[in-house]
Design a protein around this motif. Sequence first.
Motif, PDB file in Angstrom:
ATOM      1  N   ASN A  65       0.807  -1.374   0.147  1.00 41.13           N
ATOM      2  CA  ASN A  65      -0.070  -0.105   0.120  1.00 41.13           C
ATOM      3  C   ASN A  65       0.862   1.214  -0.024  1.00 41.13           C
ATOM      4  OD1 ASN A  65      -2.856  -1.112   0.156  1.00 41.13           O
ATOM      5  ND2 ASN A  65      -2.254  -1.877   2.088  1.00 41.13           N
ATOM      6  N   TYR A  66       0.370   2.294  -0.451  1.00 40.63           N
ATOM      7  CA  TYR A  66       0.941   3.637  -0.331  1.00 40.63           C
ATOM      8  C   TYR A  66       0.595   4.344   1.002  1.00 40.63           C
ATOM      9  CZ  TYR A  66       2.432   3.535  -5.268  1.00 40.63           C
ATOM     10  OH  TYR A  66       3.057   3.207  -6.433  1.00 40.63           O
ATOM     11  N   ALA A  68      -0.562   8.209   2.398  1.00 39.62           N
ATOM     12  CA  ALA A  68      -0.866   9.392   1.731  1.00 39.62           C
ATOM     13  C   ALA A  68      -0.173  10.622   2.711  1.00 39.62           C
ATOM     14  CB  ALA A  68      -2.295   9.421   2.280  1.00 39.62           C
ATOM     15  N   VAL A  74      -3.210   3.950   2.060  1.00 40.09           N
ATOM     16  CA  VAL A  74      -4.165   4.000   1.208  1.00 40.09           C
ATOM     17  C   VAL A  74      -3.578   2.970  -0.026  1.00 40.09           C
ATOM     18  CG1 VAL A  74      -4.479   6.278   1.604  1.00 40.09           C
ATOM     19  CG2 VAL A  74      -2.925   5.798  -0.096  1.00 40.09           C
ATOM     20  N   PRO A  75      -4.583   2.758  -0.890  1.00 40.58           N
ATOM     21  CA  PRO A  75      -4.311   1.593  -2.047  1.00 40.58           C
ATOM     22  C   PRO A  75      -3.319   2.283  -2.915  1.00 40.58           C
ATOM     23  CG  PRO A  75      -6.625   1.759  -1.722  1.00 40.58           C
ATOM     24  CD  PRO A  75      -6.062   3.023  -0.781  1.00 40.58           C
ATOM     25  N   THR A  78      -3.270   5.786  -5.446  1.00 39.61           N
ATOM     26  CA  THR A  78      -4.005   6.886  -4.732  1.00 39.61           C
ATOM     27  C   THR A  78      -3.333   8.266  -5.199  1.00 39.61           C
ATOM     28  OG1 THR A  78      -5.042   5.338  -3.115  1.00 39.61           O
ATOM     29  CG2 THR A  78      -5.120   7.853  -2.635  1.00 39.61           C
ATOM     30  N   ALA A  81      -0.695  10.247  -2.923  1.00 39.30           N
ATOM     31  CA  ALA A  81      -0.066   9.265  -2.117  1.00 39.30           C
ATOM     32  C   ALA A  81       1.293   8.820  -2.693  1.00 39.30           C
ATOM     33  CB  ALA A  81      -0.864   8.266  -1.771  1.00 39.30           C
TER      34      ALA A  81
END
Length: 140
Positions: A65-66, A68, A74-75, A78, A81
């Motif tokens: 995941n990334y 933010a 976040v996915p 995004t 991000a």
Amino acid sequence: MSEGPKETDGDDAGQGMAKPGRRQVLALGAAAASTVVTVRPALAQTQASIMACEIPIPDPGRMGNYIAADGSVVPPGTPGAFPPPGRNLVGEEVRGALQAGRTIPGYGYEQSQAYTNYIRRLQTGMSGFTCYASIQMTRS
């Protein structure tokens, strides 16, 4: 049958137990000095281990995941991000970013801010929390 007066160090004559003798004071001073000598290396070792501890971003359960700008996970893809650093961040560089406002080496200002915001959100039980808590307890 009387025993007569007891021999003293001279400093506590006539004082009974109210005032420690010279020998007691010297013994306590020697014990305190050896304690200081023992504790200082332990504190230095603790400081070194704190600076070498690592914080994974994100924690292993959310890899891929990334991060933010506000530090939330976040996915991937995004907008706004950042991808994870690709390595665990070391305590020394995290401390510099959190306490001195520096960027994390190898990352730009916004990305460093996102990572430090993630670190500030760490809670008990999350990977890296113990390292973060240790960094917060150290003095600059």
